[in-house]
Design an enzyme around this catalytic site. Structure first.
Site, PDB file in Angstrom:
ATOM      1  N   GLY A 107       0.821  -1.211   0.000  1.00 59.98           N
ATOM      2  CA  GLY A 107       0.000   0.000   0.000  1.00 59.98           C
ATOM      3  C   GLY A 107       0.847   1.250   0.000  1.00 59.98           C
ATOM      4  O   GLY A 107       1.726   1.415   0.844  1.00 59.98           O
TER       5      GLY A 107
ATOM      6  N   GLY B 118      -0.293   4.388   0.379  1.00 61.95           N
ATOM      7  CA  GLY B 118      -1.046   5.505   0.937  1.00 61.95           C
ATOM      8  C   GLY B 118      -0.143   6.326   1.843  1.00 61.95           C
ATOM      9  O   GLY B 118       1.088   6.201   1.805  1.00 61.95           O
ATOM     10  N   PHE B 119      -0.752   7.137   2.685  1.00 64.09           N
ATOM     11  CA  PHE B 119       0.045   7.990   3.575  1.00 64.09           C
ATOM     12  C   PHE B 119       0.964   7.158   4.469  1.00 64.09           C
ATOM     13  O   PHE B 119       2.136   7.463   4.626  1.00 64.09           O
ATOM     14  CB  PHE B 119      -0.884   8.855   4.431  1.00 64.09           C
ATOM     15  N   GLY B 120       0.442   6.042   5.026  1.00 65.53           N
ATOM     16  CA  GLY B 120       1.248   5.207   5.919  1.00 65.53           C
ATOM     17  C   GLY B 120       2.381   4.522   5.196  1.00 65.53           C
ATOM     18  O   GLY B 120       3.535   4.568   5.629  1.00 65.53           O
TER      19      GLY B 120
ATOM     20  N   VAL C  91      -2.420  -7.480  -4.376  1.00 67.18           N
ATOM     21  CA  VAL C  91      -2.151  -8.565  -3.427  1.00 67.18           C
ATOM     22  C   VAL C  91      -3.335  -9.508  -3.411  1.00 67.18           C
ATOM     23  O   VAL C  91      -4.489  -9.074  -3.321  1.00 67.18           O
ATOM     24  CB  VAL C  91      -1.904  -7.997  -2.018  1.00 67.18           C
TER      25      VAL C  91
ATOM     26  N   GLU D 148     -17.968  17.791   3.008  1.00 67.06           N
ATOM     27  CA  GLU D 148     -17.255  18.433   1.903  1.00 67.06           C
ATOM     28  C   GLU D 148     -17.959  18.187   0.580  1.00 67.06           C
ATOM     29  O   GLU D 148     -18.132  19.096  -0.236  1.00 67.06           O
ATOM     30  CB  GLU D 148     -15.806  17.935   1.863  1.00 67.06           C
TER      31      GLU D 148
ATOM     32  N   ASP E 165      -5.378   2.664   8.316  1.00 68.56           N
ATOM     33  CA  ASP E 165      -6.766   2.201   8.408  1.00 68.56           C
ATOM     34  C   ASP E 165      -6.873   0.691   8.495  1.00 68.56           C
ATOM     35  O   ASP E 165      -7.969   0.162   8.655  1.00 68.56           O
ATOM     36  CB  ASP E 165      -7.563   2.691   7.181  1.00 68.56           C
TER      37      ASP E 165
ATOM     38  N   ALA F 130      -5.195  10.760   7.889  1.00 69.67           N
ATOM     39  CA  ALA F 130      -3.870  10.776   7.289  1.00 69.67           C
ATOM     40  C   ALA F 130      -2.735  10.979   8.309  1.00 69.67           C
ATOM     41  O   ALA F 130      -1.765  10.217   8.304  1.00 69.67           O
ATOM     42  CB  ALA F 130      -3.811  11.859   6.205  1.00 69.67           C
TER      43      ALA F 130
END
Lengths: 434, 434
Positions: A30, A32-34, A98, A189, A318, A334
């Protein structure tokens, strides 16, 4: 390479360059941010990092709703993973999906190759949860990936196009009714942005319909919007949305979704466009590992973010469930994912360096604040004790998001595009199916 | 409204506002360069203009190849039709696909509504021609619409991603071989841009493959590239492409395409990515009307661009076939389409004003020149007797294209993005499936 493997299995691919001496293999699932932070934290460690993502780009999810509402282009908020790590020699990126994790052989199995690992970081994030009604996914798409955003953008714009040529007033009403399900930041939003598209951007673009009379409904099952934020900011957000002409329905749960409407709080509402911002569920990582997980499918990790009972396997963002020092579960935002990524990256670097103490340090989450934008000139921000609202909040929100965007070009283009839209009320990315 | 129509037929929708006195209805099919100009030329005429397009945006086709090669985002070269005509009160835009034209009742039939017309302008453009091998369309996509460009972009980028994880050298070679079929401006521009992507943009992004050794092959059946341009510019373009590492194969026709390669000049070449820039054929407009047409399906129009034997029906741009005063057929390029659109718009305005002479003035095409870009700092330009090459040509090309882009925002963003790419060699829109 492995007799027990069938010939149809994808080939096993190991070290980046077989000739150099063996270095521990870190596989990160992944981008993403992590995942990005974990990879960066390992930049100087004597390891071989493989970063796997099914996409070729990192997506700046907090701004996806702006792509979904035609304010920004996909490329403004997505950055090629390879470009990010061009100069990190110990990292290779692999674009693959995966399909499973082999605990015994310590292999990650993907649709393209098999990746043996010594250390594994699972940062596969979350997807939408329809509370057991997966059939709703088709009619009420959520907002997690760039494709989701372009699909929703297409639906919103196409609804107005269909309404313009519709002869039956009933149909026209249904086509110009938009229901956003879920009153968290994304829902708030989206509702605000759709209201702006209808009341400002498209105001003078149609001849037979008046987009300004569109109905935008924001549904929240709980008692108030933005439950994570303090009461006063929720109230402000709700008032601002009302002023923008958004119908806010708190305390009413959605019990049915179909192509032509929703049932909420027992009442039927005809609407052609539904957007799901209600629930998320973790990726199937827990299932791949057969690990303990919470109701949302997040792996219950130890204080150091490791997966109990497995050596060198971590879950972050997450995909992980951990209770903070304050007794509250760490939020799926995030900043939390980034902090976890950095922590695990450093732990592995310490382990490789033989620093066993540093390798199992517990993770401490620092909550910097919460922010959500309601629309043009209106946002809510909470930093520790500081509550910002309205224009100041909106400015802060804008700067914060531009700042965290990856890449100077994106920062400049997004900043310019926002300034432009702010001055002209226009949205540059009004494309259907592109 | 019409007894003979089945109940399943789409409803007939006529004037914009039924209460105002009758005004002649002008229906324009297609919002390309020709359609837009025709609509603008009618801005002040006492008519009701309906502009029909299956897309909601006008696409700046000359720059599609830059979207296909990740230099620009779709929204940078596409502009919402409604935004363009927001202030033209006598025009309404309809997003619908034309399914046929009823000559007797003078109706255009679309998938959404039926549009009666007094004057009809057919500007539906052209699509790719596979010389009777329509099965090639799936393996060798062409470049006409924004979706084509994003699909090709995805294929080019995905090919490198697959090559990075491929273990078999044969497969890797096939995945990093790109064949562009057709040596006209689009083919030359695509080949040059792919070479830049491989040799510069992606140069340091991969670990197991070296994109710089990719094979980019440009195939042209004729004796030289850019047949429409003078010999010296063709030669310059060919030399520049060779310097950029593009294999130019003139005089060799493609006789077969499949998912893994092409056969050209009798020789088989394994390649995973094929791009079609060879031939175009007109839209089915001639079939809709049962009108006389040339081999490319273009309607043979009279000197005033009207369709012989039909009153008030015109065909322009790539849908029309007309021989210019110089005895050469008018080329299928944007300036020609614009001039035709302006001419027909003015003719109809004259007819409505009762000026029968002005209504049937013959069309005179003015050829301003030809240009094609070969890549970074290299383009060829011919304006009457003036031949520009290299950096000067490239500058001229860039300015000309920025100038003709619709909308100040797009001009600024594109100019900035180009400057940025020029300085950094980077391409901002590297997205697969977005």
């Amino acid at each position: 390479m492995n007799a027990s493997r069938g010939t149809d299995d994808p080939p096993i691919v190991g070290a980046v360059s077989p000739e150099i001496p063996y270095r521990p293999r870190v596989v990160i699932l992944g981008a993403g941010f992590g995942g990005l932070e974990a990879a960066k934290a390992l930049a100087d460690a004597p390891v071989e990092v493989t970063l796997v993502d099914r996409q070729n780009h990192h997506c700046f999810q907090p701004l996806l709703y702006q792509v979904a509402t035609a304010a920004l282009s996909p490329a403004d908020i997505a950055w090629p993973i390879r470009a990010i790590f061009r100069d990190q020699a110990n990292l290779r990126a692999v674009m693959a999906s995966v399909t499973g994790i082999d605990r015994e052989r310590r292999h990650v199995v993907t649709d393209r190759i098999v990746l043996p690992f010594d250390h594994l970081i699972i940062a596969t994030g979350a997807t939408h949860s329809y509370f057991g009604h997966d059939e709703w996914a088709a009619v009420a798409p959520g907002l997690k990936r760039v494709e989701d955003a372009t699909r929703i953008r297409g639906r919103i714009l196409a609804a107005f196009e269909k309404a313009e040529v519709a002869t039956d007033p009933e149909t026209r009403r249904r086509l110009t009714t938009f229901v956003v399900i879920g009153g968290g930041p994304t829902g708030v939003e989206m509702a605000g942005a759709i209201a702006e598209v209808a009341r400002q951007t498209l105001r003078r673009d149609f001849r037979r319909i008046d987009p300004a009379v569109s109905r935008i409904v924001l549904v929240e099952a709980g008692p108030r919007l933005l439950p994570a934020l303090p009461e006063d900011l929720s109230t402000y957000a709700e008032d601002s949305l009302r002023r923008m002409g958004v119908e806010v329905r708190t305390g009413s749960a959605v019990t049915a979704c179909d192509p032509h409407g929703v049932v909420m709080g027992g009442e039927r509402l005809d609407a052609e466009t539904l957007i799901w911002a209600a629930g998320v569920t973790a990726s199937p990582a827990a299932r791949w590992l057969g690990a303990a997980h919470d109701r949302a499918g997040r792996i219950t990790v130890g204080p150091d973010l490791s997966v109990p009972g497995m050596i060198g396997v971590y879950a972050i963002g997450d995909t992980a469930h951990l209770t903070g020092q304050d007794g509250k579960p760490i939020p799926g935002i995030a900043p939390a994912a980034k902090q976890m990524g950095r922590h695990v990256g450093r732990s592995i670097a310490a382990r490789v360096a033989g620093d066993t103490a540093g390798a199992s340090r517990p993770f401490h989450y620092r909550h910097h604040g919460d922010l959500a934008t309601v629309g043009r000139r209106a946002a809510v921000v909470r930093i520790v004790r500081l509550h910002l609202k309205g224009f100041v909040g909106w400015l802060f929100w804008s700067l914060a998001h531009v700042w965290y965007l990856i890449g100077a070009r994106n920062r400049i283009v997004v900043a310019f595009t926002w300034l432009w839209s702010y001055l002209t009320f226009q949205r540059g990315a009004r494309l259907i199916n592109s």
